[in-house]
Every structure is written in structure tokens, then in C-alpha cells.
Design a protein around this motif. Structure first.
Motif, PDB file in Angstrom:
ATOM      1  N   VAL A  67       0.751  -1.211  -0.028  1.00 18.08           N
ATOM      2  CA  VAL A  67      -0.121  -0.080  -0.036  1.00 18.08           C
ATOM      3  C   VAL A  67       0.950   1.161   0.053  1.00 18.08           C
ATOM      4  O   VAL A  67       1.847   1.444   1.046  1.00 18.08           O
ATOM      5  N   LEU A  68       0.248   2.323  -0.943  1.00 21.36           N
ATOM      6  CA  LEU A  68       1.263   3.389  -0.889  1.00 21.36           C
ATOM      7  C   LEU A  68       0.652   4.555   0.142  1.00 21.36           C
ATOM      8  O   LEU A  68      -0.780   4.663   0.263  1.00 21.36           O
ATOM      9  N   ASN A  69       1.435   4.883   1.126  1.00 22.28           N
ATOM     10  CA  ASN A  69       0.729   5.886   2.018  1.00 22.28           C
ATOM     11  C   ASN A  69       0.660   7.150   1.843  1.00 22.28           C
ATOM     12  O   ASN A  69       1.606   7.510   0.553  1.00 22.28           O
ATOM     13  N   GLN A  70       0.278   8.160   2.403  1.00 24.13           N
ATOM     14  CA  GLN A  70       0.152   9.445   2.123  1.00 24.13           C
ATOM     15  C   GLN A  70       1.263  10.093   2.002  1.00 24.13           C
ATOM     16  O   GLN A  70       1.643  11.361   1.093  1.00 24.13           O
ATOM     17  N   ASP A  71       2.468   9.830   2.633  1.00 18.39           N
ATOM     18  CA  ASP A  71       3.529  10.379   2.610  1.00 18.39           C
ATOM     19  C   ASP A  71       4.742   9.893   1.548  1.00 18.39           C
ATOM     20  O   ASP A  71       5.913  10.163   1.694  1.00 18.39           O
ATOM     21  N   GLY A  76      -7.166   7.308  -6.328  1.00 22.72           N
ATOM     22  CA  GLY A  76      -7.815   6.332  -5.210  1.00 22.72           C
ATOM     23  C   GLY A  76      -6.358   5.822  -4.548  1.00 22.72           C
ATOM     24  O   GLY A  76      -5.259   5.955  -5.171  1.00 22.72           O
ATOM     25  N   GLN A  77      -6.580   4.965  -3.412  1.00 17.87           N
ATOM     26  CA  GLN A  77      -5.419   4.275  -2.798  1.00 17.87           C
ATOM     27  C   GLN A  77      -4.448   3.435  -3.773  1.00 17.87           C
ATOM     28  O   GLN A  77      -5.251   2.426  -4.574  1.00 17.87           O
ATOM     29  N   ILE A  78      -3.185   3.793  -4.086  1.00 18.98           N
ATOM     30  CA  ILE A  78      -2.585   2.695  -4.780  1.00 18.98           C
ATOM     31  C   ILE A  78      -1.941   1.543  -3.887  1.00 18.98           C
ATOM     32  O   ILE A  78      -1.378   1.743  -2.990  1.00 18.98           O
ATOM     33  N   THR A  79      -2.484   0.385  -4.508  1.00 21.93           N
ATOM     34  CA  THR A  79      -2.165  -0.747  -3.915  1.00 21.93           C
ATOM     35  C   THR A  79      -1.662  -1.932  -4.928  1.00 21.93           C
ATOM     36  O   THR A  79      -2.272  -1.808  -5.993  1.00 21.93           O
TER      37      THR A  79
END
Ligand code: FES
Ligand code: FES
Lengths: 761, 156
Positions: free
Chosen positions: A467-471, A597-600
């Protein structure tokens, strides 16, 4: 680039500061403690059980006996479920038993407010028995009128294979023939954290078990089988683990913890074994008794190896015959051009249960092989090292078990490297006149082969979620299990290597939770960097592509022109030009109202290869003949584990395995009385595992082949180091003294017999 | 249950607590949340429960809590301050001496006492071995632990 570097392990600071939490460090208010009532005899049927006095002790909340447990037989062996019934482990135990099969068998269990009260109460439970004959040797176990340890009989399993050609022809063609009988003792893992688990229920439907396990997902299935409780309503959590070495590839306490919380209306119940229980009532290494024959040409070419082994699995099968099977199979690629026959039987016996232990049968089988090889070399008048150099496999040799070429076989190079490191030729000359008197010097060498996983015997799958986090950092959830060997760290290295994201920005969630962690069968068979690594690679490629695609979408730079470098996306040809920072990209993906979207990335991958790995031990010793003591002056393990992902962690694995094998070779043994089945030394004072005083300086080296079936060129390394030191030591003692030991441990007690017999004392 | 009030310095702070006189220092420290104190055997065989009592390593599982009255106790929790590791903690990490980590807090405390005791002296591997003989480790074979101690001595 992070692969190949000795980056700091991800959990190092947590562990060095005492902040890493292990199972016992979690407390729940109202936690109850459960203690087993164990049999005081090794074989018999319980005729009566009186819990009155125990039940009257204040603080005792419940006592359950074999009459209360579900009538379900299950197996504790931590294998993935097999769709082939012939590969399933024997379902041979209940949660508690009326028929006791070893000293310490589980008859009843007391649940109390504190562990102290539970232990006191357990002692007050009165049990009477009808005693049965104690069976501890192949002869009495297989005797016609022997009592049945299990209803199916006393034979747990038997098999035979023969590869590489016709045995009788190989025997005929051999100018030199030799044979001997060998024995290895029952030893124990001695992970510093004992087996522990606790169970609780959040509601009426779901059981949670927190456990020190190598195999959270398998533990979940076995709990489900043992309780006949739906797997989807069981959750297993694995925090940090204080070592396992295979003992925790068995569900020793988890089904009981789960069952007790069910019985106690969902209250938290902890089962925490003492050291004494862990040593003799959990799992051990199978002792092997065997006979080996070998033959070689006039010119020293190995023609055949013929092995016959009996493995004692103790009171319950646990991994049972799978140990003898795997041991024989994994040892086959050392000398792949010889005819090899292997016949093995596994027997129940009235001693502690043997299960998986680092090396999984291979240390025992290789002890036989490398002993008989030594005897053949000496008989044919060849230097033992030259004999091995001539006969070990090389890249391109056919693996006799699957008829496929061995793609990387670095054993010969390992032997050559070891020869130099220990100064074999020089010392051989030097020691020629150190073979008499009280202090004698000798050299020993032994090889091994192993595998990277269990395929094709069992399924080899691994799953990874990124999962790619916001930071701009990445979280990884891997189904693989960190138990101290460093798998979390190498997965982070691999991810960094493949994506380009800096290593510092990759975090692996160490805690496993079967509700969230993707499926993987766990830590065993030295499979994780090989099998898990392939899933990590595929997920990392997917994550990288998704990130770059998104960068293209928001920056207009086409995907073929950009790469990830640390915490930025940059131009491939001009890396000094930042296209977008990972942080800005991630924030856009998370929060832009109209795109992203969340990059996973998530991958579940089944490996269908299994790379053999290789290596050897060289040892230089002095033997004090009168004291019957062995002093290690120098010892090297040299490994072909393919590409080394993290040299410092790799060396750590090698040292740990070497010390375990040195212990098994010289001092370690669970002492069990033949007649009564009593274990004499189930504590860390009398069970002689090596202390820091007993260990010589440990040295190792690697021959780095590049295994094409692995994503990072790597092969197994967790277990292999424990295989070859013991036979190398045995060969060195023989070299030094001229007296031939055929058993381990070569304790002073045993060496005295050997030296006496050969007349040197 | 008989209790007694004891006071001692724990990692630099004063503690004053009522303890059951039967309790070991291990139990009391763990109850107070000092989870670095591990229990590997409970009978003084493994050293996983090592803390320093007035600078000397002890197995806290066989050390009664009441004996700690008036003493200075150190556990690994107190060795790093404000995110800064002690020299010994850093050396263990850099040398690769940490694997499963269960023996690590106890070993680090033994080494901490060793380094303070032998500061500036010439020491060899045999002395390191002798004075760490009360701590067991099953993962490392001790090699990297010895390297970690050596590197601390080099810097001291
Ligand atoms: S727990 Fe104290 S020495 Fe083992
Ligand atoms: S690191 Fe596991 S026992 Fe020492």
C-alpha cells in the motif's frame, strides 16, 4: 539498491530497547491461566482421576479432563492442507487423553485466576493408571505382542526409493565397499521463548488466539479442525516471536487455548508452558538409527549409497514420517550421479513427541551419508576432500528425484573455498605427526544439500499486499512470518530494489493477523526468501507500474521515460530532474476529487520450482584423548545459497545453525530412560545446549551462484547451516584419533567407549 | 499474603511499591510494565531476565523483589533516552547480534555492566565469554554478540 547490502533489520531497535512485544507481554484484564495435568508414567491407561482437592483450591475456576474434550482426532503438524490424503499427517490425538503415551502426556487441564494457583491445583489432581509396557527401541516397538501405542499400530510410516540406476550392478562395479551403523540422539530446539498462546472471544461467535507461532494461517486451520469450529470465525495473531526452529511449526498449545475460551464463556485464557514442559512435552528432533552402505570404483568414483533409517517419532506423529521422507529426498542432490537407495520407517514410541526441527530430517540423513562417504574415501585410499571434490554434483547434473537439471550447484566451489580458508593441505601435512599422544589434531569436512521449500510434495504459495501511504512510504503485509530470521527486512530490501523506492520508506507489518494478513503458510522449510520473495517481486512490479502510470496521468510524462528513485519520480535519462515527489503523487491519488484512489498491489503466487542449495563444513580440532574432549580450533561453514540478500543477516543465520549442530555433535541429548521412558534432563542446566563458553569463533563464507528460478537469485539459507557441522566434527575426531565414532552426541561418555574399543585408552 | 513496602531507583527514577514478599523481581518489574525482562526458564538458567542491581547483572527470576529495597536497578528500557540508543544497544544492532530478540535485553544489560567494569582495559574473547556465560542465546551462536562487545570495548 538495497539487495545485497547489510541494511539494519527493521525490528532491531524494537528488540534492543525492549519495546518489541511478545505474546506474554500482552495482558488482558481477567486473564485466566491454564496448566496441564501431565502423566507421571510413559505408557498406560488412566483408570481413575480425582479432581476434588484441586477443585477446592480458591481461585480454581474449572478443571477439564479427557472426558470433556470433543471426540475429534487431529494433527498438530504445521503443514499446509494437502489435497492428497496420502500426504496428510496422521490425525492421532485428542485435546486430552486417557491413553497416556509418554511421560508428561496431557490428561486434564486446570483453569485458575493465576498460573501459580493453576500449577498448585494441577499437582493436587490424583490419577491412577493401568501401566503398559514402555516401548522405546525398534525391537520392542515392533515386537509381535507389543501393545499398540495408537489404534493404527506402532508404525507411523514407511517408504523406499531408488534412483540413478541399478543397485546390484552398482554393487558389482564397486571395487571398494563399506558399511556401518549410525545413531543420532533426540535433541530439542530450546527457543528462548517457550510455547505460549492465549484465547479470548469478543462476542459469541469469534475466537481470537494470540500465539507464538511460525504458522498463523495453518494454526487457524488446525484450531478449526480440532474444535470443529468454522475457520472464518477464528483469528490468529502472531506478535514478535522468541525463536521457533520448527517447534512452533506445530500447534502445541493453540487449539487448547481456543477451546478453553469457548468453555469459559469467552474469558481470556492463557496457556504458557514452563521450560521443563517445553523441553520434553512439546516437540523434539527425531532420533535416527540407521545403516548405510557405499561403494566406489577403483579410481574413487562413488557408485552407490544404500541407506536404511529408522526414525522415532515419539508418542504422537506430529510431522511423523514426513521428516524421514524429506530428509532422504533433500540429501539426494549432493552426489546426484550415484545410485541411491533409501528406505525409511518411522515408529511411534513412548518418548517425547518429535516434530519439525531446523533441517527437517536432513541433518540425520546427511550424518549417515557423510559418514559413509568418509569411510569410502579412506577405504579407497583417497583424501576425503579429494573424494568429495570428485563426486559431488556440479551445475547441469540431473536431479535424480525430478530428472531436471540442477541450475546452480556451487558445492564444488564451496569445497574449494573451504580448502583454502582452513588451509587444508598445509594442516594435513602438519597434523601427520600429531596423531599420537594425549592431544591429537585432526581435520574434518562434510557436505550437504537441501531444498528451498516443499514443492512438489506440498503447495508453495505466498501472498503479499503493498500500500502506498500519503507520505510516499509503503506498507507491506506479507503472509510470511518473521520469527527472528529476518524475513521482514529482506522483503523490504526486495521491494526497494524492484520499485526504486528508498529502503527507509518501506515498512513491513511484522504482526500477523489472519483477519488481515494475506494467506501464506508460514516460516518453515527455508522457504520464505525463495517462495515469499517471488510474490514480493511480483507485487513490487505491480506497485511500481501503478505508481508510474499515475505519474503519467498527472504529469503527462510518458511511463517509458520515468522511474522511481528514492522518494521521487524522475526522468530515466536525466535522474536529476524530478517529475513529481512520491508524497505529492500519493496525496493526489488519495485526495484528488476526480481521479486516483489508494494505490495498492496485491499478489498471491504459487511457486512451482524448488532450487536445491548446498554447502559444507570444514573443521580443525584437537582431541584430548584422556578427557575424551573435543576442542574446536577453527570451523567454517561455506554456503551456496544463491545470491545473498543481506550479508549480515545471512551470516547470523549461518552462525546460529552451526552452533546448534555443534551442540548436537558434542553435547546435546534428551536423556530418556529405556525402561521407564522418564526424561532425566528437561531443563537448561542438564540439557547441554551450548553456552557462550562452549562456542568457538564461528566463521563462514558464501559462494554466490545466481539461481534463475528465484526472483533475486537466492536460495534457502535458514536451515542449511545446521546440517554439515556434526558429520564434519565426527570425521575430524576419526581423523585425529583413528577411532571411529558412529553416534552423536560425541559426549565424553560416548567417546570414552569409542576410544576404549579402539584401544587408544 | 504478606506484603512489604520497598523503594528503589529504577532506571534513574525513584519507585516505592508494596510487594508480595514471595514475588521475584522479575514479576514485579513485569507487572510495572518493564517487559524487557523476559522469562525463559524462571529458575536462573537462561539470563533472559537479567537486570543490573547496583551495576551487577542478576537473574531477576531468582532474585526476591524485597531484596531490591534500597538498591539501584537498571533494565534495558532505561538505556536509551530521547530516541538515542546506548552504545551497547547500537553495537548489538550494528554487529548483527539481534535475531529473535528474546535474549537481547538480558544480554545487553550483561554487556553494559561488562563495559563499565572493564572500561579502558585490554580484554580478550575469553574474558567476554566468561562474563557473559549466564546468558543463553539459541539464535546467534554468540559470534556476533562477542563482536558487539568487542566493538564497545574498542570505543571505550
Ligand atoms: S528466566 Fe531468569 S534465568 Fe531464565
Ligand atoms: S536472538 Fe534469539 S535467543 Fe538470542
Amino acid at each position: 539498491m538495497a539487495v545485497g547490502k547489510s541494511v539494519e533489520r527493521l525490528d532491531a531497535v524494537a528488540k534492543a530497547t525492549g519495546r518489541a512485544r511478545y505474546t506474554e507481554d500482552f495482558t488482558l484484564s481477567g486473564m485466566k491461566h491454564a496448566v496441564y495435568v501431565r502423566s507421571t508414567i510413559a505408557h498406560g491407561i488412566v483408570t481413575g482421576i480425582n479432581t476434588e482437592k484441586a477443585g477446592a483450591l480458591p481461585g480454581v475456576r474449572a478443571i477439564f479432563t479427557y472426558e470433556d474434550v470433543p471426540d475429534i482426532r487431529f494433527s498438530t503438524a504445521g503443514h499446509p492442507y494437502s489435497d492428497d490424503p496420502s500426504h496428510r499427517d496422521p490425525y492421532d490425538r485428542h485435546l486430552l487423553t486417557k491413553h497416556v503415551r509418554f511421560e508428561g502426556d496431557e490428561i486434564a487441564i486446570v483453569v485458575a485466576d493465576s498460573e501459580l494457583i493453576a500449577r498448585k491445583a494441577a499437582k493436587l489432581v490424583e490419577v491412577t493408571y493401568d501401566e503398559l509396557a514402555v516401548l522405546n527401541t525398534p525391537e520392542n516397538i515392533l515386537a509381535e505382542n507389543a501393545p499398540q501405542i495408537h489404534p493404527e499400530g506402532n508404525l507411523t510410516g514407511e517408504h523406499e526409493f531408488s534412483v540413478g540406476g541399478d543397485m546390484s550392478e552398482a554393487v558389482k562395479a564397486s571395487a571398494h565397499l563399506t558399511e556401518s551403523s549410525y545413531k543420532t540422539a533426540m535433541v530439542q530446539h530450546c527457543h528462548l521463548e517457550n510455547q505460549i498462546a492465549y484465547g479470548y472471544m469478543d462476542d459469541n461467535d469469534n475466537i481470537v488466539v494470540v500465539s507464538s507461532t511460525q504458522i498463523p494461517h495453518i494454526a487457524r486451520r488446525i484450531i478449526s479442525e480440532a474444535l470443529s469450529f468454522p475457520i472464518g470465525r477464528i483469528k490468529v495473531i502472531k506478535p514478535y516471536i522468541g525463536g521457533g526452529f520448527g517447534a512452533k511449526q506445530d500447534v502445541v498449545v493453540e487449539p487448547m487455548a481456543a477451546w478453553l475460551t469457548l468453555k469459559m464463556d469467552g474469558a481470556p485464557v492463557q496457556v504458557n508452558l514452563t521450560r521443563e514442559e517445553s523441553l520434553s512435552c512439546s516437540r523434539t528432533r527425531h532420533p535416527f538409527i540407521g545403516h548405510a552402505k557405499g561403494g566406489a570404483d577403483k579410481d574413487g568414483t562413488l557408485r552407490f549409497l544404500d541407506l536404511d533409517a529408522v526414525s522415532l517419532t515419539g508418542a504422537y506423529a506430529s510431522h511423523g514420517h514426513a521428516i524421514a521422507q524429506a530428509g532422504g529426498a533433500k540429501a539426494c542432490t549432493m552426489y546426484p550421479r550415484a545410485v541411491i537407495r533409501y528406505h525409511a520407517r518411522t515408529l511411534y514410541s513412548n518418548m517425547p513427541t518429535a516434530g519439525a526441527m531446523r533441517g527437517y530430517g536432513t541433518p540425520q540423513v546427511v550424518f549417515f551419508v557423510e559418514n559413509i562417504i568418509e569411510e569410502l574415501a579412506r577405504k579407497s585410499g583417497t583424501d576425503p576432500l579429494e573424494f568429495r571434490l570428485k563426486n559431488v554434483g556440479i551445475t547441469g547434473d540431473i536431479n535424480p528425484l525430478n530428472n531436471k537439471p540442477i541450475l546452480t550447484h556451487g558445492l564444488k566451489e564451496c569445497l574449494e573455498k573451504g580448502r583454502e580458508l582452513i588451509k587444508w593441505d598445509e594442516k594435513q601435512k602438519l597434523y601427520k605427526n600429531k596423531k599420537s599422544g594425549n592431544i591429537r589434531s585432526g581435520l574434518g569436512v562434510a557436505c550437504f544439500s537441501y531444498a528451498s521449500g516443499t514443492y512438489p510434495v506440498l503447495v508453495e504459495g505466498a501472498s503479499v499486499r503493498m500500500v502506498l501511504n500519503q507520505d510516499g512510504s509503503v506498507h507491506i503485509q506479507a503472509g510470511a512470518t518473521e520469527i527472528g530470521q529476518g524475513s521482514d527486512t529482506v522483503f523490504a530490501q526486495m521491494t526497494s530494489e524492484t520499485t526504486g523506492i528508498s529502503f527507509e520508506k518501506v515498512k513491513v507489518i511484522s504482526t500477523q493477523d489472519t483477519d488481515f494478513s494475506p494467506f501464506d503458510t508460514g516460516a518453515y522449510a527455508s522457504r520464505q526468501t525463495y517462495v515469499g520473495g517471488q510474490a514480493v517481486y511480483k507485487a513490487a512490479v505491480e506497485l511500481k507500474e501503478k505508481i508510474l502510470k499515475y505519474a503519467e496521468l498527472i504529469t503527462g510524462q510518458t511511463i517509458d521515460r520515468i522511474i522511481i528513485a528514492g522518494d521521487k519520480v524522475v526522468l530515466k535519462e536525466k535522474p536529476e530532474v524530478t517529475v513529481i515527489t512520491m508524497r505529492d503523487l500519493a496525496v493526489d491519488a488519495y485526495y484528488h476529487k476526480d481521479r486516483g484512489g489508494q494505490i495498492t498491489a496485491e499478489v498471491s503466487y504459487k511457486t512451482r520450482t524448488n532450487a536445491p542449495s548446498f554447502g559444507c563444513t570444514f573443521v580443525d580440532i584437537d582431541v584430548d584423548v584422556k578427557l575424551c574432549k573435543v576442542y574446536i580450533k577453527e570451523i567454517y561453514n561455506i554456503h551456496d545459497a544463491g545470491k545473498i540478500i543481506n550479508p549480515l543477516l545471512a551470516e547470523g543465520q549461518v552462525h546460529g545453525g552451526m552452533s546448534m549442530s555443534i551442540g548436537a555433535a558434542l553435547s546435546e541429548e534428551l536423556l530418556i530412560d529405556d525402561k521407564t521412558g522418564r526424561v532425566y534432563n528437561n531443563n537448561l542446566l542438564d540439557y547441554k545446549l551450548p553456552t557462550i563458553m562452549d562456542m568457538p569463533d564461528l566463521k563462514c563464507a558464501f559462494v554466490e551462484t545466481d539461481e534463475p528460478t528465484a526472483s533475486y537469485g537466492n536460495k534457502s539459507l535458514g536451515e542449511p547451516p545446521v546440517i554439515s557441522p556434526a558429520p564434519a566434527l565426527r570425521n575430524a575426531v576419526w581423523d585425529a584419533t583413528g577411532a571411529k565414532p558412529d553416534e552423536i552426541p560425541m559426549s565424553p561418555k560416548y567417546l570414552f567407549k569409542v576410544f576404549k574399543k579402539s584401544g587408544i585408552i | 499474603m504478606i506484603t512489604r513496602e520497598i523503594s528503589f531507583i529504577l532506571n534513574g527514577s525513584e519507585m516505592c511499591i508494596d510487594v508480595d514478599v514471595r514475588m521475584s523481581l522479575l514479576d514485579v518489574l513485569r507487572n510495572e510494565g518493564f517487559n524487557s525482562i523476559k522469562q525463559g526458564c524462571g529458575v536462573g538458567e537462561c539470563g533472559a531476565c537479567t537486570a543490573l542491581v547496583d551495576g551487577v547483572p542478576y537473574d531477576t527470576c531468582v532474585y526476591l523483589a524485597v531484596w531490591a529495597d534500597g538498591k539501584e536497578i537498571r533494565t534495558v528500557e532505561g538505556e536509551s533516552r530521547n530516541g538515542e540508543l546506548s552504545k551497547v544497544q547500537r553495537a548489538y544492532i550494528d554487529a548483527g547480534a539481534v535475531q529473535c530478540g528474546y535474549c537481547t535485553p538480558g544480554f545487553i544489560m550483561t554487556t553494559t555492566a561488562f563495559v563499565e567494569k572493564h572500561k579502558g582495559k585490554d580484554i580478550d574473547r575469553e574474558l567476554i565469554r566468561k562474563e557473559h556465560a549466564g546468558n543463553l542465546c539459541r539464535c546467534t551462536g554468540y559470534e556476533m554478540i562477542i563482536c558487539a562487545v568487542e566493538s564497545c570495548m574498542k570505543d571505550s
